[in-house]
Scaffold this motif. Sequence first.
Motif, PDB file in Angstrom:
ATOM      1  N   ALA A 210      80.554  57.618  74.421  1.00 31.33           N
ATOM      2  CA  ALA A 210      80.226  57.339  73.014  1.00 31.33           C
ATOM      3  C   ALA A 210      78.930  57.982  72.557  1.00 31.33           C
ATOM      4  O   ALA A 210      78.639  57.983  71.359  1.00 31.33           O
ATOM      5  CB  ALA A 210      80.162  55.830  72.789  1.00 31.33           C
ATOM      6  N   GLY A 211      78.150  58.504  73.473  1.00 36.81           N
ATOM      7  CA  GLY A 211      76.924  59.175  73.066  1.00 36.81           C
ATOM      8  C   GLY A 211      75.660  58.475  73.529  1.00 36.81           C
ATOM      9  O   GLY A 211      75.698  57.454  74.220  1.00 36.81           O
ATOM     10  N   ALA A 212      74.522  59.023  73.137  1.00 41.03           N
ATOM     11  CA  ALA A 212      73.210  58.546  73.578  1.00 41.03           C
ATOM     12  C   ALA A 212      72.853  57.228  72.894  1.00 41.03           C
ATOM     13  O   ALA A 212      73.420  56.868  71.858  1.00 41.03           O
ATOM     14  CB  ALA A 212      72.152  59.594  73.267  1.00 41.03           C
ATOM     15  N   PRO A 213      71.874  56.487  73.470  1.00 43.01           N
ATOM     16  CA  PRO A 213      71.439  55.225  72.871  1.00 43.01           C
ATOM     17  C   PRO A 213      71.029  55.359  71.405  1.00 43.01           C
ATOM     18  O   PRO A 213      71.319  54.474  70.598  1.00 43.01           O
ATOM     19  CB  PRO A 213      70.259  54.806  73.751  1.00 43.01           C
ATOM     20  CG  PRO A 213      70.533  55.434  75.074  1.00 43.01           C
ATOM     21  CD  PRO A 213      71.205  56.735  74.764  1.00 43.01           C
ATOM     22  N   ALA A 214      70.378  56.466  71.050  1.00 40.37           N
ATOM     23  CA  ALA A 214      69.939  56.652  69.668  1.00 40.37           C
ATOM     24  C   ALA A 214      71.134  56.694  68.716  1.00 40.37           C
ATOM     25  O   ALA A 214      71.058  56.206  67.577  1.00 40.37           O
ATOM     26  CB  ALA A 214      69.124  57.937  69.550  1.00 40.37           C
ATOM     27  N   ALA A 218      71.830  53.997  65.726  1.00 43.01           N
ATOM     28  CA  ALA A 218      72.065  54.374  64.329  1.00 43.01           C
ATOM     29  C   ALA A 218      73.311  53.685  63.787  1.00 43.01           C
ATOM     30  O   ALA A 218      73.338  53.249  62.626  1.00 43.01           O
ATOM     31  CB  ALA A 218      72.191  55.895  64.219  1.00 43.01           C
ATOM     32  N   TRP A 219      74.339  53.573  64.616  1.00 45.25           N
ATOM     33  CA  TRP A 219      75.561  52.872  64.210  1.00 45.25           C
ATOM     34  C   TRP A 219      75.246  51.406  63.909  1.00 45.25           C
ATOM     35  O   TRP A 219      75.682  50.859  62.886  1.00 45.25           O
ATOM     36  CB  TRP A 219      76.600  52.990  65.317  1.00 45.25           C
ATOM     37  CG  TRP A 219      77.989  52.563  64.925  1.00 45.25           C
ATOM     38  CD1 TRP A 219      78.992  53.352  64.449  1.00 45.25           C
ATOM     39  CD2 TRP A 219      78.520  51.234  64.966  1.00 45.25           C
ATOM     40  NE1 TRP A 219      80.116  52.613  64.200  1.00 45.25           N
ATOM     41  CE2 TRP A 219      79.853  51.304  64.509  1.00 45.25           C
ATOM     42  CE3 TRP A 219      78.014  50.000  65.351  1.00 45.25           C
ATOM     43  CZ2 TRP A 219      80.677  50.182  64.420  1.00 45.25           C
ATOM     44  CZ3 TRP A 219      78.821  48.872  65.257  1.00 45.25           C
ATOM     45  CH2 TRP A 219      80.137  48.973  64.798  1.00 45.25           C
ATOM     46  N   LEU A 220      74.453  50.791  64.787  1.00 43.38           N
ATOM     47  CA  LEU A 220      74.079  49.391  64.593  1.00 43.38           C
ATOM     48  C   LEU A 220      73.215  49.201  63.351  1.00 43.38           C
ATOM     49  O   LEU A 220      73.365  48.214  62.621  1.00 43.38           O
ATOM     50  CB  LEU A 220      73.343  48.868  65.823  1.00 43.38           C
ATOM     51  CG  LEU A 220      74.194  48.602  67.070  1.00 43.38           C
ATOM     52  CD1 LEU A 220      73.303  48.274  68.263  1.00 43.38           C
ATOM     53  CD2 LEU A 220      75.182  47.477  66.823  1.00 43.38           C
ATOM     54  N   GLY A 240      79.173  51.614  77.209  1.00 45.50           N
ATOM     55  CA  GLY A 240      78.279  52.520  76.498  1.00 45.50           C
ATOM     56  C   GLY A 240      76.832  52.067  76.520  1.00 45.50           C
ATOM     57  O   GLY A 240      76.505  50.936  76.921  1.00 45.50           O
ATOM     58  N   ALA A 241      75.946  52.958  76.050  1.00 42.94           N
ATOM     59  CA  ALA A 241      74.495  52.736  76.133  1.00 42.94           C
ATOM     60  C   ALA A 241      73.993  51.934  74.929  1.00 42.94           C
ATOM     61  O   ALA A 241      73.149  52.403  74.160  1.00 42.94           O
ATOM     62  CB  ALA A 241      73.776  54.069  76.232  1.00 42.94           C
TER      63      ALA A 241
END
Length: 284
Positions: A210-214, A218-220, A240-241
């Motif tokens: 799903a990608g990096a923590p950043a 941003a989604w959150l 995911g991270a």
Amino acid sequence: MERLLSTQEAAVRAGVGPTAIKRWADLGLLPCVRTAGGHRRFREGELSIFLARQASPPAGQLTEVQLWLEAVLDADSGHEVEASLLALRGQHGAWHRAATFIGAVLDELGARWARGELSVIEEHLTSERLLRAINRVSENMQVAMDSPVVLLTTVEGDEHLLGLALVELCVREHGLRTRWTGRSTPVEEVVRFLDKGGTAILAVSASTTAGAPARLQAWLDRIIPVCRAAGVDLVLGGEGAWPEAAPFAIRLRTFDELHAFLLGRQTRPNGANQGVNDESRRPR
């Protein structure tokens, strides 16, 4: 005299489909006797010993998880996989416990692909067969039309749905309705759906792809204010991270934690949504 079990009865006891039982018998792993008509019969004691060995098998023998995966790989149809799922539910007594076992099966499936024992197509076909069977089981679970709604989604760019499909089994067993957004849903589409009202819980999954923590942060940042304003419980799952501490959200890592959360939610006064930032209600 010890009772003899039919292939179907042995399959229910083992939590697998009949084809798996026949295969184990034909490979000499599970002793059987034949009736005058050529049908397989299994002694209860020998089946119990066989299943006990799978929990801690001798070197070179398959574990229960590996045997269940073999049964899925060898299944003649998706309906046979569905029967194995229902038998597994009966064996474990609840979907959150059966889902934990299936999660281990998926780990084994991924490990075999990583070792080159399964092709990409074989891994995809097996995953899709499992997903379809899980979806059919979920759809056949009766839920009241006025029960709370759980919206199931993945973060944008994430194509993995099997974990969410297992979540659906658990939440429907708790009497909740479910709605799917589909794969890789843009966050703005989720926002628009929540703005319409009528959603009690947003369950979102993020896999390791799903990608990096950043990116997840941003989604959150976009979705949390919407959930807060609408009084929607926000549940984060998958490997995911996700951020370690996200306000107004609860991070669930196991199906046992999901079960505990859903039980706790049922005890709220009048079933009201209150968010999930209360530390006293987080699973331990």
